[in-house]
Design an enzyme around this catalytic site. Structure first.
Site, PDB file in Angstrom:
ATOM      1  N   ASN A 103     -10.405  -3.352  -6.232  1.00 48.42           N
ATOM      2  CA  ASN A 103      -9.899  -2.096  -7.405  1.00 48.42           C
ATOM      3  C   ASN A 103     -10.048  -1.488  -8.284  1.00 48.42           C
ATOM      4  O   ASN A 103      -9.946  -0.595  -8.913  1.00 48.42           O
ATOM      5  CB  ASN A 103      -7.919  -2.416  -6.665  1.00 48.42           C
ATOM      6  N   ASP A 130       0.443  -1.294   0.026  1.00 47.93           N
ATOM      7  CA  ASP A 130       0.401   0.169   0.035  1.00 47.93           C
ATOM      8  C   ASP A 130       1.090   1.518   0.053  1.00 47.93           C
ATOM      9  O   ASP A 130       2.133   1.054   0.505  1.00 47.93           O
ATOM     10  CB  ASP A 130      -0.821  -0.203   1.625  1.00 47.93           C
TER      11      ASP A 130
HETATM   12  C1  FPP Z   1      -1.740  -0.018  -3.320  1.00 48.54           C
HETATM   13  O1  FPP Z   1      -1.592   1.311  -3.604  1.00 48.54           O
HETATM   14  C2  FPP Z   1      -1.487  -0.594  -4.519  1.00 48.54           C
HETATM   15  C3  FPP Z   1      -1.586  -0.895  -5.656  1.00 48.54           C
HETATM   16  C4  FPP Z   1      -3.177  -1.678  -5.793  1.00 48.54           C
HETATM   17  C5  FPP Z   1      -1.266  -1.695  -6.582  1.00 48.54           C
HETATM   18  C6  FPP Z   1       0.075  -2.448  -6.076  1.00 48.54           C
HETATM   19  C7  FPP Z   1       0.606  -3.325  -7.763  1.00 48.54           C
HETATM   20  C8  FPP Z   1       2.304  -3.078  -7.601  1.00 48.54           C
HETATM   21  C9  FPP Z   1       3.421  -2.598  -6.610  1.00 48.54           C
HETATM   22  C10 FPP Z   1       2.856  -3.273  -8.874  1.00 48.54           C
HETATM   23  C11 FPP Z   1       3.709  -4.064  -9.379  1.00 48.54           C
HETATM   24  C12 FPP Z   1       2.850  -5.720  -9.186  1.00 48.54           C
HETATM   25  C13 FPP Z   1       3.355  -6.962 -10.013  1.00 48.54           C
HETATM   26  C14 FPP Z   1       2.420  -8.051  -9.247  1.00 48.54           C
HETATM   27  C15 FPP Z   1       3.698  -7.308 -11.019  1.00 48.54           C
HETATM   28  P1  FPP Z   1      -2.490   2.578  -3.491  1.00 48.54           P
HETATM   29  O2  FPP Z   1      -2.250   2.997  -5.258  1.00 48.54           O
HETATM   30  O3  FPP Z   1      -4.113   2.029  -3.075  1.00 48.54           O
HETATM   31  O4  FPP Z   1      -1.668   4.117  -2.984  1.00 48.54           O
HETATM   32  P2  FPP Z   1      -2.722   4.686  -2.007  1.00 48.54           P
HETATM   33  O5  FPP Z   1      -3.594   4.046  -0.810  1.00 48.54           O
HETATM   34  O6  FPP Z   1      -0.893   6.238  -1.990  1.00 48.54           O
HETATM   35  O7  FPP Z   1      -3.269   5.418  -3.196  1.00 48.54           O
END
Ligand code: FPP
Length: 234
Positions: free
Chosen positions: A62, A14
């Site tokens: 998501n 996250d």
């Molecule tokens: C949550 O942070 C993250 C995600 C929904 C995406 C996770 C994906 C990656 C780390 C990319 C690579 C993954 C793979 C498996 C190749 P957020 O976007 O909710 O962050 P925020 O809470 O700060 O908005």
């Protein structure tokens, strides 16, 4: 490190969005940076002796994000699984996916199948990618699988136990020992509900893109200070 290494570590990655916003960048830049962090962490965690590493890449919820962000992530997954996962394959890592049967773009579904097939005989640790995943959906799908097997006389109701339930989840994996959720949020957000039953939880403030090898080692250190009793008394 002379530490007791958790067998199964799970990470809720996250804070990618906030990492980018803080730098005046688009949210996609945070996901890209997160993907680089993840690549390093998989190798590092398995080198430390972790046997299974699970990560929450994309939840069923998501899909509610903007089309731009969802499309960016889907393309990033395709690119990562196609190019960057080759190195994991060469490192003898078995890659599995915990996911709903369908719902991802067909290009991504195809690559997922290929990666699973290509790495199925690898023995150097398991990397479990949870994508289009929800913990309650996994339990619903497991229940349907078992009901069908009962209806087809493959199993008796009396025989249903922990082992049968685990065999009918998306992946048959050991219980999680340590859950890490980055970015200072204290929730499990519908993640691996069955597997987390006795997990130790660690919630560092660090945004995922900055959660490097040293941060991972710190998590192991903290895990080693925990007193795990599994409901018993020492
Ligand atoms: C949550 O942070 C993250 C995600 C929904 C995406 C996770 C994906 C990656 C780390 C990319 C690579 C993954 C793979 C498996 C190749 P957020 O976007 O909710 O962050 P925020 O809470 O700060 O908005």
């Amino acid at each position: 490190m002379k530490y007791n290494i958790p067998n199964h570590v799970a990470i809720i990655m996250d804070g990618n969005g906030r990492w980018a916003t803080k730098r005046g960048l688009k949210r996609s830049a945070g996901h890209l940076e997160g993907s680089k962090t993840l690549k390093k962490l998989v190798k590092h965690a398995l080198k430390r002796g972790v046997k299974v590493l699970s990560v929450f890449a994309f939840s069923t919820e998501n899909f509610k994000r903007s089309k731009e962000e969802v499309d960016y992530l889907m393309n990033l997954f395709v690119k990562m699984f196609k190019d960057n996962f080759k190195e994991l394959k060469e490192n003898n890592i078995k890659i599995v996916f915990s996911k709903k049967e369908s719902g991802l773009p067909s290009k991504l579904e195809e690559i997922i199948k290929e990666v699973e097939e290509d790495t199925k005989n690898n023995t150097g640790g398991i990397f479990n990618v949870c994508i289009n995943y929800g913990g309650q959906d996994e339990i619903i799908d497991m229940t349907k699988n078992i009901c069908n097997k009962v209806l087809n006389n493959e199993i008796n109701i009396e025989d249903i136990d922990k082992n049968i339930i685990e065999k009918n989840l998306y992946q048959d994996l050991p219980s999680i020992d340590l859950l890490i959720r980055t970015s200072g949020e204290y929730r499990i957000s519908n993640y691996m509900l069955w597997q987390l039953a006795y997990a130790e939880m660690y919630f560092p403030d660090t945004y995922f893109p900055d959660f490097d090898e040293a941060e991972f080692d710190k998590a192991i250190e903290i895990y080693n200070k925990r007193d795990r009793r599994f409901g018993g008394i020492k």
